[in-house]
Structure formats: C-alpha cells, structure tokens
Design a protein around this motif. Structure first.
Motif, mmCIF file in Angstrom:
data_model
loop_
_atom_site.group_PDB
_atom_site.id
_atom_site.type_symbol
_atom_site.label_atom_id
_atom_site.label_comp_id
_atom_site.label_asym_id
_atom_site.label_seq_id
_atom_site.Cartn_x
_atom_site.Cartn_y
_atom_site.Cartn_z
ATOM 1 N N ILE A 165 0.841 -1.198 0.000
ATOM 2 C CA ILE A 165 0.000 0.000 0.000
ATOM 3 C C ILE A 165 0.872 1.243 0.000
ATOM 4 O O ILE A 165 1.833 1.358 0.757
ATOM 5 N N ASP A 178 -4.063 0.910 -2.705
ATOM 6 C CA ASP A 178 -3.555 -0.421 -3.046
ATOM 7 C C ASP A 178 -3.528 -0.571 -4.569
ATOM 8 O O ASP A 178 -3.838 0.360 -5.303
ATOM 9 N N ARG A 179 -3.159 -1.751 -5.031
ATOM 10 C CA ARG A 179 -2.922 -1.974 -6.458
ATOM 11 C C ARG A 179 -4.142 -1.604 -7.320
ATOM 12 O O ARG A 179 -4.032 -0.860 -8.295
#
Lengths: 336, 267
Positions: free
Chosen positions: B50, B55-56
């Motif tokens: 993170i 996040d992704r």
C-alpha cells in the motif's frame, strides 16, 4: 423636406476625421543584461503611426492608397476594418463605427491582406469557402451563385478540390480573394493584393478588382507598391507619408502637379556633338542614334524648335515623365 | 448550417487530413497506456503493498482515470491562441462575424469527439486483453455528474488558457512562458495529475479544493469513483461553478483590454 439630387450621388461610404494612432513599444536592451534591465526599468517608445489624417470616400469609389513602407497605409486599413483601436479621431464606414465590429458591419466588408492567409493549408479551398458560407450565413443559392461567378471570373473552377498547399502562389491568391468576397461585401480593404504574383496573374487580379468595383458599385481602398496597380485601377490616390496625408486627389493631378519636366526622345540622322545638346536640356541617355533629354515643362516647345533647327533630327517625341519616377520624387519629400 | 457546427466539421477534416499522422498518434496513445500499466503493475507486484493509502486496484484505477480525463480535458486546441495573437493571425477571425472564443471551443470539441471515439475503441480492446482490476461505476447519477464535471472542466481549462494567452497582447514573446507556468507547473501539480491530491494533509486539501485546479482532473475523477459524500459533491460543484463565473467575467474584461492593445503584428 426636399432632397437635392446631388446628395444621393455623393453618399459617403468612408469618413475619417483627425485619425490618430500611436503604438507603444518597449525598447529591449541589447544582450542579456540589457534585456534584464528592460524588465524592471522599461523604456517606452511611442510610435506615431497616424498623425491626424482626414479623408472621405464616396460609395463606389476606388481609391489607391500609396506611400513608402511604414507610412501608415496598413495601419489605416486596419483601423477601418476594426482591428486596431484608434488613439483618437473619428472613423465611420457605412454608418458604423468599425471598432465595435458589429456582425452586421463585418458582413458588409472584406479585408484582404496580401501576406495573411485565411485558407486552410491542408484542405482544399472549397472547405474554407463552405466555412465562410456558414460564418457569413449565406443562403445556399446565394453562395452557389457567388461561388460560380467568382471562380469563373478568376478561372480557378477546376481547382476547388485541390489541397491548398498544392496550389501555386497565384492560384492561392485568387482563392484568398474568392474567400474574402464570397459574401459580396460592399466595402473592400485590399492591402497589397498583387504582392508576389507574376505579371499575368497581376493583370488578372487587377481586371477582377475593376470588374468587381463596376459590377457591384463596391467601394474599394487599395494599397500597393506596384505602380501598375494604381495606374490601371485608381482614378483617385491618397499619398501618405510618415502618418500624414501629403496628397489627395486625381492621379492625373498628382502627375501634372509634380511633373516639372518633360522628356524628349530624339533620333539623329547624323552623328552630333553631345556637348551642344546640353545647352538645350539635361542629357539623360545618349547612344547614337538615340538620345533622351529632359527640359522644363514650360520651355518644351522652344526646346523642340531649337532642336529641329540646329540638329540633324530624324525623329522626335515628347513624353510625360513616367508616374513611377514622379511618385518616387513625392516620397522623397519634394514639393510641387 | 450553423457556423460553429461548420467550424467543427472543418476541424475534423483537418485532423484526419494526414491519416498516417493520425494513426501514429493513436498508436502512441496505446503504447503510453501499456507502459503506465506495466510500470504500476510491477511496482505493486508484491501482494498487499500500500502506497499513499492506495492499493494496487485503486492506484491502477486512478492512473487510468487520470490518463483518460487528462487527455480529454488538458489537451486543448486553444493552446494555439497565444501563437495566433503574437503572429497576428487573430486578425483573420476578427474581421469576420464570428465569436473567437466559440470558434476555438468548437474546434476543440470536434477534436475531443474524435479523440473520444477512438479512445473508447482502444480502451474496450485493451480492457479485454489486459483484464485490469479497475473499478467501473454503475451508478447512473454519478456517471451523469461525472460527465457534467468534465464539461465544467473543459470550459474552465479553455477559459484559463484564453486568459493566459491574453498576456501575448502586451508581451508577444511571453506566450510560451505563461503557458508553461499554467499547464506544467500549476495545473500538473494542483490538478492531481502527478499524484492523487488526497495524499496531502487535510488542511492543505481544503485550501487546494478552493482553488480552481482540482476541478480540472481530480474532482471529476473523485466523482466517478464515488468517493465524495453528497455535501461534498454539492460543495464541489458550487466552487467549480463560481470559478467558472469569475473567470468568464475576468476573461471578458481582459480580452476587451487586450484587443485595444492589439497591433495585428506580422505586417
């Protein structure tokens, strides 16, 4: 009230009174230090482009506007087409104040600057023309009619669908004219309309301007460095120099007012002594059997008689000084 | 035909006058998207990582969103206005019965419509090839608000560009510098193009939200992602609209002054 007959005839299309236009420019210093200095301590320079000029032009008149570079010709045309805000003075075209640039005004005028183009370079000319049809809100049939007429007059009908970049300079200039005139303006400001064109194309454009003027009784102001443009087109010329009008009147009056000399061309049947010719007038050219001399206007008859009596003359012609050289003298500031 | 429609039409023809250029431009766009995708995908390859609270999936959505909104809002045809003023080409439009601002807006919209058309095709194809874990908004109201905020953003940016370009009336050589300041320094930094603005402390965010810049890219994106509460939405649109009105008024004033100083250079 009764209206005088003469009034209608002399309706003014353009009125300019005491027009002044100053430009302000900041002088940039030389080199980096000078440039930085001019940032916090700018030296303002006032350029007086127009110093209170006045003139008026009747409806349907075609007037040539001449003067050396930087005299104020283009500035005047720009003020009249609403591009420049006048410093002071009164301007009126077709009853409008040009600066307001009302749509109804802009629809009645056209401005053609020989070195500014409005054609879309990457597209065929017809695209620009269709755009102008929309901008000027021309009904389809009026547009078609004008387009037909203009392309026929200038003989470029078959080039309408050619990409503008592929046209020659002359062809492009013709389309510039068509694009500027597609809405059939009543007043035209033409700035150097024949610049860069070859002699044949120049003549075409000149004939066209004359036709347009006659056919639609359009008022035309034209600037040009090309004397042929003026001789062919303009009966009246306004000469402007350093922001002031120095002559306004008939081209023929300009010529007779400024032409102090006449030119005598001689053909001799026998060789003569050049020195003795100099007693009669200024020898401009001599290469046997031809000679050209100039004499003061008032003594031209006397000089001719003298020549015929004392020299072996085969032929003799008396000519006016050519317009170009007169105008050159006017620009140099010579007085009548 | 309406004059501004015709302006749009000729602009479209101009855009596709050179098909090879056009195709290369589109190819460049696709490659750009691919590069960014693989870059961020690699940066977030370890699971559970993170960064800045993203996040992704979120960062990928943000990055894709930025690219789209930015390409749509911050690529404006009106970039040429400063050049037109300094080269004196503005004269061509001034002598015609046409509104210069609407003229550029029409040209801009035409180019945007074309851009949108091709971008949609490309994105749909890429989406099915890459299957990225991005967030698709399903709420019709939010989609409508998102589109409204985009229209606001386009207007706002065009007006800003016009104001900045007006500098050229007084300083013909300053046009590029002024543009650089606006588009690169201020807009890139404060519109959320370089990084999401919510990485700033809350107090700073509050100040930034009162400036016009977040409404160019960041705000529309937040609307799309559904990150804003109803009061935040209302407040955002109000500030956005206020800026629009202020700038419109200001542009009107400065443009009138500028025209008086205009010298129609070039001849």
């Amino acid at each position: 009230m009764k209206r005088k007959i003469g009034e209608v005839k002399n309706e003014k299309a353009i009125i300019v009174r005491e027009l002044i236009k100053n430009f302000e420019s900041i002088e940039r210093g030389k080199g980096l230090t000078g440039k930085i200095k001019s940032l916090y301590n700018p030296k303002k320079k006032k350029v007086e482009a127009l110093r209170g000029i006045s003139f008026s032009i009747d409806k349907g008149e075609l007037v040539g506007f001449i003067g050396p570079n930087g005299a104020g010709k283009t500035t005047t045309l720009k003020v009249l087409s609403g591009l420049l805000y006048p410093t002071s003075g009164f301007t009126q075209v077709l009853g409008y104040n040009p600066w307001e640039r009302k749509n109804s005004y802009l629809k009645k005028i056209a401005t053609v600057m020989g070195q500014k183009n409005q054609l879309w370079w990457d597209l065929p000319a017809i695209d620009t023309l269709e755009l102008n049809q929309a901008i000027y809100e021309l009904p389809q049939n009026t547009y078609k009619e004008n387009l037909n007429e203009l392309t026929e007059l200038l003989e470029v009908k078959d080039l309408l669908n050619t990409q503008v970049r592929k046209l020659s300079l002359g062809q492009r200039m013709k389309f510039e004219l068509i694009a500027a005139l597609i809405h059939r303006p009543q007043v035209l400001f033409l700035d150097e309309p024949t610049i860069g064109l070859d002699v044949v194309a120049q003549q075409k454009v000149r004939d066209f301007i004359q036709d347009y003027n006659k056919k639609f009784n359009a008022t035309i102001m034209l600037t040009s460095h090309n004397m042929d443009d003026l001789i062919d087109l303009a009966k009246r010329v306004i000469v402007i120099d350093k922001g002031e009008i120095i002559f306004d009147g008939k081209l023929s009056d300009l010529v007779s007012g400024f032409a102090k000399e006449k030119t005598i061309k001689l053909y001799f049947s026998k060789d003569i002594d050049v020195k003795s010719l100099e007693n009669i007038g200024k020898v401009k050219k001599f290469s046997f059997p031809q000679a050209t001399i100039t004499v003061p206007r008032e003594s031209v008859a006397f000089a001719a008689a003298e020549l015929l009596q004392n020299f072996p003359i085969a032929d003799l012609t008396i000519e006016e000084e050519n317009i170009e050289s007169i105008i050159r003298r006017v620009f140099r500031g010579e007085k009548k | 035909m309406n004059k501004y429609l015709q302006v749009g039409k000729i602009s479209l023809r101009q855009e596709i006058a050179y098909p090879i250029n056009f195709i290369m431009w589109r190819v460049r766009n696709v490659i750009q998207i691919l590069l960014v995708y693989f870059l961020w995908d690699a940066a977030f390859s370890s699971p559970g990582r993170i960064l800045f609270g993203y996040d992704r999936d979120k960062i990928l959505t943000y990055i894709f969103g930025i690219m789209l909104v930015r390409a749509f809002v911050l690529s404006s045809k009106s970039m040429d206005v400063a050049g037109e003023i300094s080269r004196g080409e503005l004269s061509n439009s001034l002598v015609k019965p046409i509104n210069y601002f609407k003229y550029w807006l029409s040209r801009d919209l035409a180019s945007k419509v074309l851009n949108l058309l091709f971008a949609t095709i490309e994105i749909v194809v890429l989406y099915f090839v890459l299957k990225p874990p991005v967030f698709l908004q399903g709420n019709l109201l939010l989609i409508f608000l998102f589109m409204s905020s985009i229209i606001f953003a386009i207007l706002l940016f065009t007006i800003l560009l016009f104001i900045v370009s007006s500098v050229t009336f007084w300083a013909p050589e300053a046009g590029w510098g002024a543009h650089f300041l606006l588009t690169v320094v201020i807009v890139e930094f404060l519109s959320g193009v370089l990084f999401p603005l919510d990485v700033f402390p809350l107090a700073v965010q509050k100040i930034i939200n009162l400036t016009p810049f977040p409404y160019l890219v960041f705000f529309p994106l937040q609307v799309y992602l559904g990150k804003l509460t109803s009061p935040e939405l209302v407040k955002g649109f109000v500030v956005d609209a206020l800026w629009l009105i202020v700038f419109m008024y200001f542009l009107n004033k400065i443009w009138k002054k500028g025209l008086k100083a205009y010298e129609g250079y070039g001849r």
